[in-house]
Design a protein around this motif. Structure first.
Motif, PDB file in Angstrom:
ATOM      1  N   CYS B  12      28.562  36.093  40.590  1.00 39.01           N
ATOM      2  CA  CYS B  12      27.164  36.184  40.677  1.00 39.01           C
ATOM      3  C   CYS B  12      25.986  37.000  41.739  1.00 39.01           C
ATOM      4  CB  CYS B  12      26.235  35.405  39.252  1.00 39.01           C
ATOM      5  SG  CYS B  12      26.731  35.991  37.187  1.00 39.01           S
ATOM      6  N   GLU B  15      27.173  39.208  44.158  1.00 38.64           N
ATOM      7  CA  GLU B  15      26.898  40.502  44.172  1.00 38.64           C
ATOM      8  C   GLU B  15      25.963  41.451  45.381  1.00 38.64           C
ATOM      9  OE1 GLU B  15      26.361  42.008  39.830  1.00 38.64           O
ATOM     10  OE2 GLU B  15      25.190  40.565  39.142  1.00 38.64           O
ATOM     11  N   GLU B  40      39.384  43.084  40.681  1.00 40.68           N
ATOM     12  CA  GLU B  40      37.749  42.889  40.065  1.00 40.68           C
ATOM     13  C   GLU B  40      37.808  42.392  38.544  1.00 40.68           C
ATOM     14  OE1 GLU B  40      34.536  43.487  41.972  1.00 40.68           O
ATOM     15  OE2 GLU B  40      32.992  43.295  40.103  1.00 40.68           O
ATOM     16  N   ASP B  43      34.269  44.680  34.082  1.00 41.00           N
ATOM     17  CA  ASP B  43      31.960  43.331  33.616  1.00 41.00           C
ATOM     18  C   ASP B  43      32.056  42.216  33.121  1.00 41.00           C
ATOM     19  OD1 ASP B  43      29.677  45.006  32.861  1.00 41.00           O
ATOM     20  OD2 ASP B  43      30.716  44.122  30.345  1.00 41.00           O
ATOM     21  N   TRP B  44      32.779  41.318  33.940  1.00 41.30           N
ATOM     22  CA  TRP B  44      32.880  39.991  34.056  1.00 41.30           C
ATOM     23  C   TRP B  44      31.757  39.530  34.102  1.00 41.30           C
ATOM     24  CZ3 TRP B  44      30.033  38.641  37.258  1.00 41.30           C
ATOM     25  CH2 TRP B  44      28.615  39.049  38.795  1.00 41.30           C
ATOM     26  N   ASN B  45      31.532  38.209  33.344  1.00 45.31           N
ATOM     27  CA  ASN B  45      30.093  37.774  33.359  1.00 45.31           C
ATOM     28  C   ASN B  45      29.851  36.212  33.980  1.00 45.31           C
ATOM     29  OD1 ASN B  45      31.661  36.947  30.510  1.00 45.31           O
ATOM     30  ND2 ASN B  45      30.595  35.526  31.371  1.00 45.31           N
ATOM     31  N   CYS B  46      28.708  35.952  33.500  1.00 40.87           N
ATOM     32  CA  CYS B  46      28.632  34.711  34.281  1.00 40.87           C
ATOM     33  C   CYS B  46      29.451  33.338  33.981  1.00 40.87           C
ATOM     34  CB  CYS B  46      26.663  34.295  34.587  1.00 40.87           C
ATOM     35  SG  CYS B  46      26.927  32.704  35.278  1.00 40.87           S
ATOM     36  N   MET B  64      31.840  32.136  26.858  1.00 42.16           N
ATOM     37  CA  MET B  64      31.094  32.754  28.645  1.00 42.16           C
ATOM     38  C   MET B  64      32.137  32.726  29.579  1.00 42.16           C
ATOM     39  SD  MET B  64      27.825  33.637  28.439  1.00 42.16           S
ATOM     40  CE  MET B  64      27.622  34.136  30.300  1.00 42.16           C
ATOM     41  N   ARG B  67      35.912  34.939  27.858  1.00 36.55           N
ATOM     42  CA  ARG B  67      35.670  36.284  28.133  1.00 36.55           C
ATOM     43  C   ARG B  67      35.714  37.102  29.329  1.00 36.55           C
ATOM     44  NH1 ARG B  67      31.312  40.641  29.756  1.00 36.55           N
ATOM     45  NH2 ARG B  67      31.790  41.938  28.923  1.00 36.55           N
TER      46      ARG B  67
END
Lengths: 204, 299
Positions: B12, B15, B40, B43-46, B64, B67
């Motif tokens: 995060c 960004e 990359e 759609d990676w998340n925190c 988390m 995923r």
């Protein structure tokens, strides 16, 4: 010693911690050397440093441990873990105790780290990614508008410095930033929470 | 030099218009020179960071990270996952270790991810960018592209916590890791060998919730850098960078100091030494400007 004899000397709180708290089964490995307490960067801020918490668990002091703000002083620096001669995952146990107390609703209500952590989790699970502006503004206004304005003004130079260097989005309150799969993320978190709640006895 | 490719988890703070956006800029420049391709994670998340424990407990927090790992597997499953952020690296690595060693957790994770059409295997290595530099390249290889040695700059290597503990970089000690100093010297600058706060905690997330307590930590980290004659601090962690850089004025007021010391990323040192412009090295993203580096970049 037979298993039965060992069981007899287990108090209920130790059993509860072993069953429900992250890495709780390791608590009984503590030999009370105190290296963890001496290694903690926020050591003096802990009413009961980790070593003491471990002994209090064994002594069955359930309320004193779970309502304490001690575990909320953990900065997750992992110094205690790498120094513990018995290799207890102390950081994880402190996190686990804090989480357990919080989920039972008996953690100190006003502890700022507990409240910040709650906001953080809501922030990341709503879109999948951290929204730094929403998180900071939410934190400053946690205790109402008047104190929020005061804190906001105090921190304004920091925020402006970050905006000037393009490290904070001034449009963060309204931007649609986040993961495309946010619905999937919410779905998986809901399910994971349900499973964990049921297992640890938080479920209504 | 052969092109190297990795599955990339930026996190995060990397960004655009986020707190470590300039770290990302310098990473791109550094990777261009070293011919590293970063794929990359889509759609990676925190990662849920460390503070995620309080509300996220165990299973939701590991989900988390699972995923991201599952998405990486689907995309480029044969490549190592590389993170530039200390917390992302630690979060992903810790979750992977737990899930892979616990059959119930492994089952739960796949049960949950199955509902959103993903599958977790957890077979990729999860590495921090500095591990890639040290292990896949090595100091000698990293020195080769140096065009502008950072001569005459004295730099305190502030390693901090989460790239150092509990996993750390292979072959380094927890109490006195040397890799950051070696990287600094490889770029031609002078590392402050006796800097005694290199693994001190900056307060982490408590800089937000308990600022007074974090400022005491940050004060120690900066004071020691000055005491040993450093004119700059270098770090591998976005939280360390932000905490040590942006609160200097608050600390000046509180402790009656006159701190104004630049805090840069190792990748910024490398980008400048490799000939990047100040902008390409993300130096315009530093709140306390690293003028010595800007001068070298402008040459």
């Amino acid at each position: 010693m037979t298993t039965q004899a060992v069981e007899k000397y287990h108090n209920d709180f130790l059993k509860e911690v072993e069953k429900n708290v992250e890495m709780g089964h390791m608590v009984k490995m503590c030999m009370q050397c105190g290296v963890c307490s001496g290694s903690c960067p926020l050591g003096p801020a802990w009413e009961h440093p980790p070593q003491e918490i471990f002994m209090m668990i064994r002594a069955g002091k359930r309320d004193e441990v779970l309502t304490s703000d001690s575990m909320w002083m953990c900065t997750s620096c992992y110094n205690c873990i790498v120094r513990c001669p018995r290799e207890l995952p102390i950081t994880h146990i402190m996190h686990g105790l804090a989480n357990y107390a919080h989920r039972l609703g008996i953690a100190p209500k006003q502890n700022p780290t507990r409240r910040f952590a709650q906001m953080f989790w809501k922030n990341i699970t709503s879109t999948g990614r951290v929204n730094e502006l929403k998180l900071s503004v939410g934190l400053y206004f946690m205790d109402g508008i008047a104190s929020g304005i005061k804190k906001g003004l105090e921190m304004l130079p920091v925020g402006l410095g970050l905006m000037k260097t393009k490290r904070l989005d001034p449009m963060g309150m309204v931007s649609g930033h986040g993961c495309k799969g946010r619905a999937d993320i919410q779905k998986m978190i809901k399910k994971a929470t349900e499973i964990e709640d049921k297992r640890k006895g938080y479920a209504a | 030099m052969a092109k190297k490719e990795y599955s990339f988890y930026p996190g995060c703070s990397s960004e655009r218009k986020a707190s470590a956006s300039n770290y990302m800029v310098s990473i791109e420049s550094m990777c261009k020179t070293l011919d590293i391709k970063l794929n990359e994670i889509p759609d990676w998340n925190c990662c849920a960071a460390s503070i995620g424990y309080a509300q996220g407990g165990e299973l939701p927090r590991h989900t988390m990270n699972a995923r991201n790992i599952a998405l990486s597997e689907k995309n480029v499953g044969n490549q190592d996952i590389v993170a530039t952020c200390a917390a992302c690296w630690l979060g992903a690595k810790e979750s992977q270790e737990r899930i892979n060693h616990d059959k119930t957790l492994f089952g739960d994770i796949n049960n949950i991810l199955g509902e959103i059409g993903l599958k977790y295997e957890g077979k990729q290595n999860i590495r921090h960018m500095v591990e890639v530099l040290i292990e896949d390249f090595g100091y000698d290889e990293l020195k080769k592209p140096v065009k502008k040695p950072l001569e005459g700059i004295k730099i305190a290597g502030y390693v901090g916590c989460q790239t150092n503990r509990p996993f750390g970089v292979h072959g380094e000690s927890f109490e006195n890791p040397k890799y950051l100093d070696k990287l600094t010297e490889t770029m031609g600058a002078e590392a402050v060998e006796k800097y005694d706060q290199k693994v001190t905690c900056c307060g982490g997330a408590l800089a937000f919730s308990e600022p007074e307590k974090a400022y005491v930590q940050i004060n120690k980290i900066i004071e020691s850098a000055y005491d040993f004659g450093a004119e700059m601090i270098v770090t591998p962690c976005p939280v360390c960078q932000m905490n040590v850089e942006v609160y200097q004025d608050m600390i000046n007021k509180k402790f009656n100091k006159k701190y104004k010391i630049p805090v840069v990323y190792y990748s910024q040192l490398m980008a400048v030494a490799y000939g990047a412009s100040a902008k390409e090295a993300g130096l315009d993203g530093n709140v306390v400007r690293a003028t010595r580096l800007e001068e070298i970049a402008a040459k």
